[in-house]
Design an enzyme around this catalytic site. Structure first.
Site, PDB file in Angstrom:
ATOM      1  N   ASP A   1       0.877  -1.152   0.000  1.00  0.00           N
ATOM      2  CA  ASP A   1       0.000   0.000   0.000  1.00  0.00           C
ATOM      3  C   ASP A   1       0.926   1.216   0.000  1.00  0.00           C
ATOM      4  O   ASP A   1       2.123   1.089   0.274  1.00  0.00           O
ATOM      5  CB  ASP A   1      -0.877  -0.046   1.266  1.00  0.00           C
ATOM      6  CG  ASP A   1      -1.731   1.182   1.436  1.00  0.00           C
ATOM      7  OD1 ASP A   1      -2.308   1.664   0.442  1.00  0.00           O
ATOM      8  OD2 ASP A   1      -1.826   1.678   2.576  1.00  0.00           O
ATOM      9  N   ARG A   2       0.421   2.395  -0.285  1.00  0.00           N
ATOM     10  CA  ARG A   2       1.288   3.582  -0.325  1.00  0.00           C
ATOM     11  C   ARG A   2       1.174   4.420   0.941  1.00  0.00           C
ATOM     12  O   ARG A   2       2.071   4.420   1.779  1.00  0.00           O
ATOM     13  CB  ARG A   2       0.957   4.437  -1.561  1.00  0.00           C
ATOM     14  CG  ARG A   2       2.023   5.492  -1.848  1.00  0.00           C
ATOM     15  CD  ARG A   2       1.584   6.512  -2.868  1.00  0.00           C
ATOM     16  NE  ARG A   2       0.732   7.521  -2.224  1.00  0.00           N
ATOM     17  CZ  ARG A   2       0.343   8.651  -2.796  1.00  0.00           C
ATOM     18  NH1 ARG A   2       0.694   8.934  -4.033  1.00  0.00           N
ATOM     19  NH2 ARG A   2      -0.423   9.508  -2.155  1.00  0.00           N
ATOM     20  N   ASP A   3       0.060   5.135   1.095  1.00  0.00           N
ATOM     21  CA  ASP A   3      -0.086   6.075   2.207  1.00  0.00           C
ATOM     22  C   ASP A   3      -0.134   5.327   3.544  1.00  0.00           C
ATOM     23  O   ASP A   3      -0.956   4.438   3.738  1.00  0.00           O
ATOM     24  CB  ASP A   3      -1.350   6.912   2.034  1.00  0.00           C
ATOM     25  CG  ASP A   3      -1.336   7.724   0.739  1.00  0.00           C
ATOM     26  OD1 ASP A   3      -0.233   8.061   0.270  1.00  0.00           O
ATOM     27  OD2 ASP A   3      -2.420   7.997   0.201  1.00  0.00           O
TER      28      ASP A   3
ATOM     29  N   CYS B   1     -11.749  -2.153  -8.019  1.00  0.00           N
ATOM     30  CA  CYS B   1     -10.339  -1.882  -7.724  1.00  0.00           C
ATOM     31  C   CYS B   1     -10.121  -1.295  -6.334  1.00  0.00           C
ATOM     32  O   CYS B   1      -9.061  -1.498  -5.748  1.00  0.00           O
ATOM     33  CB  CYS B   1      -9.708  -0.991  -8.798  1.00  0.00           C
ATOM     34  SG  CYS B   1     -10.582   0.514  -9.224  1.00  0.00           S
TER      35      CYS B   1
ATOM     36  N   ASP C   1      -5.493  12.280   7.181  1.00  0.00           N
ATOM     37  CA  ASP C   1      -6.938  12.194   7.027  1.00  0.00           C
ATOM     38  C   ASP C   1      -7.434  13.277   6.075  1.00  0.00           C
ATOM     39  O   ASP C   1      -8.562  13.207   5.583  1.00  0.00           O
ATOM     40  CB  ASP C   1      -7.641  12.304   8.384  1.00  0.00           C
ATOM     41  CG  ASP C   1      -7.414  11.069   9.250  1.00  0.00           C
ATOM     42  OD1 ASP C   1      -7.177   9.970   8.681  1.00  0.00           O
ATOM     43  OD2 ASP C   1      -7.472  11.189  10.481  1.00  0.00           O
TER      44      ASP C   1
END
Length: 176
Positions: free
Chosen positions: A7-9, A99, A17
């Protein structure tokens, strides 16, 4: 092929947030870039699957997202590594796509791109949606405590989920 999906963030870069809306707001987590480079140099293919509903919400555009990913690739290259395929979901949570994690579409897209089986491939994330997406395609769910990881850990997580402090610890384990 030794494939790792991230995953990225919250895994590679700081999460917010309020969304990561610019290259200036895209700040790598300590040790994350080095971890990707170390894995790459050891023969791992590192791919990224990231929900980016900020696109659907109009917070930034595709060009800005691509600039963030170019910065990520540049930083990994400066450490002597290479980052593989980056796929993103541009949809919002109510768009009913295949997705957006926890749906498995991005992971399937990565598997198709590399003609790889996903069974047992580690998918590293910081949210329950990441863990659910991993399970949907028989990946090994891996949770890092960065980003939303501590919040995720406060709730029940799938059995057999591997838990690490951060991406650097994941890399150290895989390279041991």
């Amino acid at each position: 092929m030794k494939l790792l999906i991230l995953d990225r963030d919250g895994v590679i870069n700081q999460d917010s947030d309020d969304y990561i809306k610019s290259v200036d707001e895209w700040i790598p987590l300590p040790g994350a870039i080095d971890a990707i480079a170390r894995l790459s140099k050891a023969g791992w293919t590192v791919a990224v699957a990231t929900n980016q509903s900020g696109l659907a919400r109009g917070y930034y555009d595709e060009a800005t997202l691509e600039a963030m990913h170019q910065r990520l690739r540049q930083l990994v290259a400066e450490q002597g590594g290479e980052l593989g395929l980056i796929v993103h979901c541009p949809h919002g949570p109510d768009d009913d796509c295949n997705c957006r994690k926890p749906m498995p579409g991005m992971l399937q897209q990565i598997a198709e791109h590399y003609a790889a089986e996903l069974q047992g491939v580690w998918f590293v994330g910081d949210s329950s949606g990441d863990l659910q997406a991993a399970l949907a395609v028989d990946c090994q769910p891996v949770l890092v405590k960065t980003g939303k990881g501590q919040r995720t850990l406060a709730r029940p997580i799938p059995a057999h989920t591997l838990v690490f402090d951060d991406l650097a610890a994941v890399a150290t384990q895989l390279l041991a």
